[in-house]
Write a protein that holds these residues in place. Structure first.
Motif, mmCIF file in Angstrom:
data_model
loop_
_atom_site.group_PDB
_atom_site.id
_atom_site.type_symbol
_atom_site.label_atom_id
_atom_site.label_comp_id
_atom_site.label_asym_id
_atom_site.label_seq_id
_atom_site.Cartn_x
_atom_site.Cartn_y
_atom_site.Cartn_z
ATOM 1 N N ALA A 166 0.939 -1.280 -0.231
ATOM 2 C CA ALA A 166 0.150 0.137 0.022
ATOM 3 C C ALA A 166 0.849 1.161 0.028
ATOM 4 O O ALA A 166 2.016 1.050 0.492
ATOM 5 C CB ALA A 166 -1.101 -0.052 1.234
ATOM 6 N N LYS A 167 0.223 2.243 -0.629
ATOM 7 C CA LYS A 167 0.946 3.451 -0.418
ATOM 8 C C LYS A 167 1.172 4.026 0.875
ATOM 9 O O LYS A 167 0.244 3.910 1.585
ATOM 10 C CB LYS A 167 0.132 4.460 -1.431
ATOM 11 N N ASN A 168 2.473 4.642 1.298
ATOM 12 C CA ASN A 168 2.697 4.735 2.614
ATOM 13 C C ASN A 168 3.049 4.052 3.512
ATOM 14 O O ASN A 168 3.186 4.200 4.835
ATOM 15 C CB ASN A 168 1.708 6.136 3.102
ATOM 16 N N ALA A 169 2.915 2.623 3.156
ATOM 17 C CA ALA A 169 3.386 1.467 3.947
ATOM 18 C C ALA A 169 4.936 1.381 3.655
ATOM 19 O O ALA A 169 5.551 2.068 3.104
ATOM 20 C CB ALA A 169 2.779 0.178 3.359
ATOM 21 N N SER A 170 5.381 0.786 4.758
ATOM 22 C CA SER A 170 7.022 0.673 4.784
ATOM 23 C C SER A 170 7.180 -0.948 4.684
ATOM 24 O O SER A 170 6.552 -1.709 5.082
ATOM 25 C CB SER A 170 7.269 1.321 6.239
ATOM 26 N N VAL A 171 8.439 -1.058 4.155
ATOM 27 C CA VAL A 171 9.115 -2.334 4.026
ATOM 28 C C VAL A 171 10.392 -2.421 4.693
ATOM 29 O O VAL A 171 11.155 -1.428 4.704
ATOM 30 C CB VAL A 171 9.408 -2.531 2.290
ATOM 31 N N LEU A 172 10.683 -3.534 5.431
ATOM 32 C CA LEU A 172 11.943 -3.500 6.378
ATOM 33 C C LEU A 172 12.525 -4.887 5.589
ATOM 34 O O LEU A 172 12.122 -5.970 5.118
ATOM 35 C CB LEU A 172 11.513 -4.066 7.683
ATOM 36 N N VAL A 173 13.927 -4.553 5.126
ATOM 37 C CA VAL A 173 14.668 -5.428 4.647
ATOM 38 C C VAL A 173 16.178 -5.959 5.267
ATOM 39 O O VAL A 173 16.726 -4.671 6.058
ATOM 40 C CB VAL A 173 14.993 -5.101 2.981
ATOM 41 N N THR A 174 16.655 -6.871 5.424
ATOM 42 C CA THR A 174 17.839 -6.941 5.943
ATOM 43 C C THR A 174 18.801 -7.952 5.093
ATOM 44 O O THR A 174 18.371 -8.547 4.201
ATOM 45 C CB THR A 174 17.793 -7.720 7.578
ATOM 46 N N TRP A 175 20.019 -7.856 5.348
ATOM 47 C CA TRP A 175 21.059 -8.527 4.539
ATOM 48 C C TRP A 175 22.382 -8.641 5.298
ATOM 49 O O TRP A 175 22.714 -7.806 6.314
ATOM 50 C CB TRP A 175 21.297 -7.974 3.134
ATOM 51 N N GLN A 176 23.284 -9.268 4.923
ATOM 52 C CA GLN A 176 24.610 -9.508 5.564
ATOM 53 C C GLN A 176 25.364 -8.465 4.812
ATOM 54 O O GLN A 176 25.435 -8.182 3.836
ATOM 55 C CB GLN A 176 25.152 -11.090 5.332
ATOM 56 N N PRO A 177 26.385 -8.183 6.067
ATOM 57 C CA PRO A 177 26.620 -8.565 7.392
ATOM 58 C C PRO A 177 25.898 -7.149 8.116
ATOM 59 O O PRO A 177 26.513 -6.274 8.190
ATOM 60 C CB PRO A 177 28.143 -8.476 7.521
ATOM 61 N N ASP A 178 24.936 -7.625 8.807
ATOM 62 C CA ASP A 178 24.046 -6.763 9.774
ATOM 63 C C ASP A 178 23.663 -5.522 9.273
ATOM 64 O O ASP A 178 23.724 -4.381 9.803
ATOM 65 C CB ASP A 178 25.297 -6.422 11.152
ATOM 66 N N ARG A 179 23.085 -5.649 8.080
ATOM 67 C CA ARG A 179 22.474 -4.488 7.416
ATOM 68 C C ARG A 179 21.147 -4.553 7.481
ATOM 69 O O ARG A 179 20.480 -5.558 7.450
ATOM 70 C CB ARG A 179 23.010 -4.395 5.854
ATOM 71 N N ARG A 180 20.501 -3.430 7.583
ATOM 72 C CA ARG A 180 18.869 -3.205 7.770
ATOM 73 C C ARG A 180 18.583 -1.844 7.309
ATOM 74 O O ARG A 180 19.342 -0.834 7.374
ATOM 75 C CB ARG A 180 18.685 -3.367 9.231
ATOM 76 N N CYS A 181 17.714 -1.788 6.455
ATOM 77 C CA CYS A 181 16.774 -0.643 6.128
ATOM 78 C C CYS A 181 15.258 -0.727 5.954
ATOM 79 O O CYS A 181 14.854 -1.745 5.934
ATOM 80 C CB CYS A 181 17.159 -0.336 4.597
ATOM 81 N N ARG A 182 14.829 0.377 6.160
ATOM 82 C CA ARG A 182 13.044 0.567 5.960
ATOM 83 C C ARG A 182 13.156 1.513 4.970
ATOM 84 O O ARG A 182 13.500 2.685 4.801
ATOM 85 C CB ARG A 182 12.748 1.126 7.293
ATOM 86 N N PHE A 183 12.027 1.000 4.054
ATOM 87 C CA PHE A 183 11.746 1.903 2.868
ATOM 88 C C PHE A 183 10.366 2.388 2.863
ATOM 89 O O PHE A 183 9.319 1.395 3.027
ATOM 90 C CB PHE A 183 11.991 1.125 1.555
ATOM 91 N N LEU A 184 10.101 3.468 2.422
ATOM 92 C CA LEU A 184 8.413 4.118 2.462
ATOM 93 C C LEU A 184 8.059 3.907 1.151
ATOM 94 O O LEU A 184 8.743 4.636 0.337
ATOM 95 C CB LEU A 184 8.272 5.567 3.163
ATOM 96 N N HIS A 185 7.068 3.138 0.764
ATOM 97 C CA HIS A 185 6.256 3.116 -0.520
ATOM 98 C C HIS A 185 5.621 4.655 -0.711
ATOM 99 O O HIS A 185 4.676 5.109 -0.296
ATOM 100 C CB HIS A 185 5.528 2.019 -0.525
ATOM 101 N N LEU A 186 6.067 5.371 -1.642
ATOM 102 C CA LEU A 186 5.533 6.671 -1.922
ATOM 103 C C LEU A 186 4.545 6.153 -3.220
ATOM 104 O O LEU A 186 3.851 7.286 -3.441
ATOM 105 C CB LEU A 186 6.731 7.308 -2.850
#
Length: 252
Positions: A166-186
């Motif tokens: 959905a628009k304005n929803a956020s996605v959390l993704v992780t990857w090695q080593p110890d990386r993490r990001c959150r993305f807001l869907h525009l």
């Protein structure tokens, strides 16, 4: 020529029939060889006509449904319909990044029916398109489509499509080593980085993405960072994404 259409290749049948007639000519008595040669030419001519008719029949009955399904899967994976010259140029760039191989805009336009020439598509081209969405080749896609149809998305492990976010929803993704990001869907597959931990991505960066695939690298197209020119940024080159999920406010 759609060489993948039929297991019975008419041209191989021609070669087999010619070889058979030649063997019979070789064993014929000398007195009958001229007559045999006449019948040989006649048989070859008739069989070539049959081969062309068979090929024309298969050309009229290609894998239209399967190719259409592959087109839809590709469009879903990039988060947009492919209907304009700009879309074909965009798809060409995505294929180059994902598959390390290229298809011309004109080839893609034929496959999508934007220009004439759809019937000239070959199996090598379709295999490249199938690889773009996670299959080994065209035959691998056909086998999956025959077994599962379009009710099950094959695209490599667990997949989250931008169209399903959905628009304005956020996605959390992780990857090695110890990386993490959150993305807001525009909206329309465009995202903005709102959180970045141990990553080169920075808050405020934006990009376009059609899907997030667990176990596969994440390709950020039209990636914009500050005043830098747009580019392609790849996340998780080694090992791919470890986790992909919709971020709930209750997680904060």
């Amino acid at each position: 020529m759609l060489t993948y259409i039929s297991n019975t290749d008419p041209y191989n049948l021609v070669l087999s029939r010619v070889a058979s007639v030649r063997r019979s000519l070789g064993s014929a008595p000398p007195t009958s060889r001229n007559r045999k040669c006449f019948f040989f030419r006649k048989k070859v001519a008739n069989f070539l006509i049959f081969a062309v008719q068979l090929q024309n029949k298969t050309m009229r009955e290609p894998y239209d449904n399967e190719i259409a399904a592959l087109r839809r899967m590709i469009e879903q994976s990039i988060g947009r319909s492919v209907t304009t010259p700009a879309d074909f140029a965009y798809l060409r760039e995505i294929i180059a990044v994902r598959c390390q191989d290229t298809l011309s805009d004109s080839t893609l336009k034929r496959i999508w029916g934007y220009v004439k020439g759809y019937g000239s598509t070959n199996a090598t081209t379709l295999s490249l398109l199938a690889r773009c969405v996670g299959f080994r080749d065209w035959q691998d896609f056909l086998q999956h489509h025959t077994t599962h149809g379009e009710t099950s998305h094959y695209i490599l492990n667990d997949t989250l499509y931008a169209n399903d976010i959905a628009k304005n929803a956020s996605v959390l993704v992780t990857w090695q080593p110890d990386r993490r990001c959150r993305f807001l869907h525009l909206g329309e597959g465009r995202f903005e980085v709102t959180e970045s931990v141990n990553s080169k991505l920075q808050t405020g960066d934006t990009f376009h993405c059609g899907c997030f695939i667990v176990g596969q690298p994440l390709y950020l197209y039209d990636f914009k960072h500050g005043d830098d020119p747009a580019s392609v940024f790849v996340v998780g080159k080694r090992g791919g994404l470890g986790e992909v999920k919709i971020w709930k406010e209750s997680h904060q």
